[in-house]
Design a protein around this motif. Structure first.
Motif, short mmCIF file in Angstrom:
data_model
loop_
_atom_site.label_atom_id
_atom_site.label_comp_id
_atom_site.label_asym_id
_atom_site.label_seq_id
_atom_site.Cartn_x
_atom_site.Cartn_y
_atom_site.Cartn_z
N THR A 23 0.82 -1.21 0.00
CA THR A 23 0.00 0.00 0.00
C THR A 23 0.86 1.25 0.00
OG1 THR A 23 -1.72 -1.18 1.22
CG2 THR A 23 -1.84 1.21 1.23
N ASP A 24 1.98 1.21 0.69
CA ASP A 24 2.84 2.39 0.80
C ASP A 24 3.81 2.56 -0.36
OD1 ASP A 24 1.63 2.99 3.18
OD2 ASP A 24 3.16 2.03 4.41
N SER A 25 3.85 1.60 -1.28
CA SER A 25 4.81 1.72 -2.38
C SER A 25 4.39 2.84 -3.32
CB SER A 25 4.92 0.39 -3.14
OG SER A 25 3.79 0.19 -3.95
N GLY A 26 5.38 3.47 -3.92
CA GLY A 26 5.12 4.59 -4.82
C GLY A 26 4.34 4.19 -6.06
N PHE A 27 4.55 2.97 -6.51
CA PHE A 27 3.88 2.51 -7.73
C PHE A 27 2.37 2.46 -7.54
CE2 PHE A 27 2.41 -0.70 -10.76
CZ PHE A 27 2.95 -0.19 -11.92
N THR A 28 1.93 1.97 -6.38
CA THR A 28 0.49 1.87 -6.16
C THR A 28 -0.15 3.24 -5.96
OG1 THR A 28 0.87 1.43 -3.81
CG2 THR A 28 0.54 -0.47 -5.25
N HIS A 29 0.63 4.21 -5.49
CA HIS A 29 0.09 5.57 -5.38
C HIS A 29 0.06 6.25 -6.75
CE1 HIS A 29 -0.35 5.78 -1.08
NE2 HIS A 29 0.88 5.31 -0.91
N GLN A 30 1.03 5.92 -7.58
CA GLN A 30 1.11 6.52 -8.91
C GLN A 30 0.03 5.96 -9.83
OE1 GLN A 30 4.93 5.99 -10.70
NE2 GLN A 30 4.49 7.32 -12.43
N TYR A 31 -0.28 4.69 -9.68
CA TYR A 31 -1.28 4.03 -10.53
C TYR A 31 -2.34 3.37 -9.66
CZ TYR A 31 2.42 4.59 -13.97
OH TYR A 31 3.39 5.12 -14.77
N PRO A 32 -3.28 4.16 -9.15
CA PRO A 32 -4.30 3.56 -8.28
C PRO A 32 -5.23 2.63 -9.06
CG PRO A 32 -4.84 5.84 -8.75
CD PRO A 32 -3.48 5.58 -9.35
N ILE A 33 -5.68 1.59 -8.40
CA ILE A 33 -6.59 0.63 -9.01
C ILE A 33 -8.01 1.05 -8.66
CG2 ILE A 33 -7.31 -1.79 -9.07
CD1 ILE A 33 -4.44 -2.48 -8.21
N PRO A 34 -8.88 1.21 -9.66
CA PRO A 34 -10.26 1.60 -9.37
C PRO A 34 -10.96 0.57 -8.48
CG PRO A 34 -9.81 1.79 -11.72
CD PRO A 34 -8.63 1.10 -11.10
N VAL A 35 -11.82 1.06 -7.62
CA VAL A 35 -12.54 0.18 -6.69
C VAL A 35 -13.40 -0.81 -7.47
CG1 VAL A 35 -14.25 0.16 -4.84
CG2 VAL A 35 -12.52 1.94 -4.89
N ASP A 36 -13.93 -0.39 -8.62
CA ASP A 36 -14.75 -1.30 -9.42
C ASP A 36 -13.95 -2.52 -9.88
OD1 ASP A 36 -16.84 0.45 -9.16
OD2 ASP A 36 -16.54 1.40 -11.11
N VAL A 37 -12.68 -2.32 -10.21
CA VAL A 37 -11.84 -3.44 -10.63
C VAL A 37 -11.63 -4.40 -9.47
CG1 VAL A 37 -9.55 -4.09 -11.47
CG2 VAL A 37 -10.70 -2.12 -12.44
N ILE A 38 -11.40 -3.85 -8.30
CA ILE A 38 -11.22 -4.70 -7.12
C ILE A 38 -12.50 -5.48 -6.84
CG2 ILE A 38 -10.80 -4.67 -4.63
CD1 ILE A 38 -8.96 -2.23 -5.18
#
Length: 147
Positions: A64-79
């Motif tokens: 969660t804290d990685s820069g990649f996941t902040h740079q490319y957030p995953i839409p809640v609908d996909v989850i």
């Protein structure tokens, strides 16, 4: 388990790192599931289960804290699609289809208003010739640039 490989030589470092974190997390979830299934109620199994749970929490936190996941957030609908056991590619396809329909509808509205502007401008120009320059100015300002 993965179906594709990521080329690590072309600047995909953050993606490769995130992929490795996800693979480790999946492995930890599998191990946690085995520990829960084989739990015998002893202090040793309780300690192992606690340790593995803390490890999973730590892995989730680092992901969660990685820069990649902040740079490319995953839409809640996909989850939600993934949680429901559906293929996230279906979400992408549906999103593209809805966007295309919306774009077509908006383009139709734009063309309709352009025709209205042109017809109204022509009629006003015929009735009020002194407004000709103002009408042309409005047409010029409201005509979208062709890209």
């Amino acid at each position: 388990m993965t179906t594709a490989t990521i080329d690590s030589s072309s600047g995909n470092g953050p993606l490769v790192s995130t992929t490795e974190q996800l693979q480790g997390l999946i492995e930890s979830f599998i191990e946690l599931g085995v520990l829960v299934h084989d739990n015998q109620g002893t202090q040793q199994s309780h300690t192992a289960l606690t340790h593995k749970t803390n490890q999973v929490i730590s892995q989730l936190s680092s992901l969660t804290d990685s820069g990649f996941t902040h740079q490319y957030p995953i839409p809640v609908d996909v989850i939600s699609y993934i949680e429901d056991g559906r293929n996230p590619d279906v979400y992408t396809r549906e999103f593209v289809e809805v966007t295309a329909k919306s774009n077509a509808r908006l383009k139709g509205k734009m063309l309709g208003f352009q025709k209205l502007r042109d017809v109204l401008g022509d009629k006003l120009g015929k009735e009020f010739p002194e407004l000709g320059s103002a009408i042309e100015d409005i047409k010029k300002r409201t005509t979208p640039d062709e890209e």
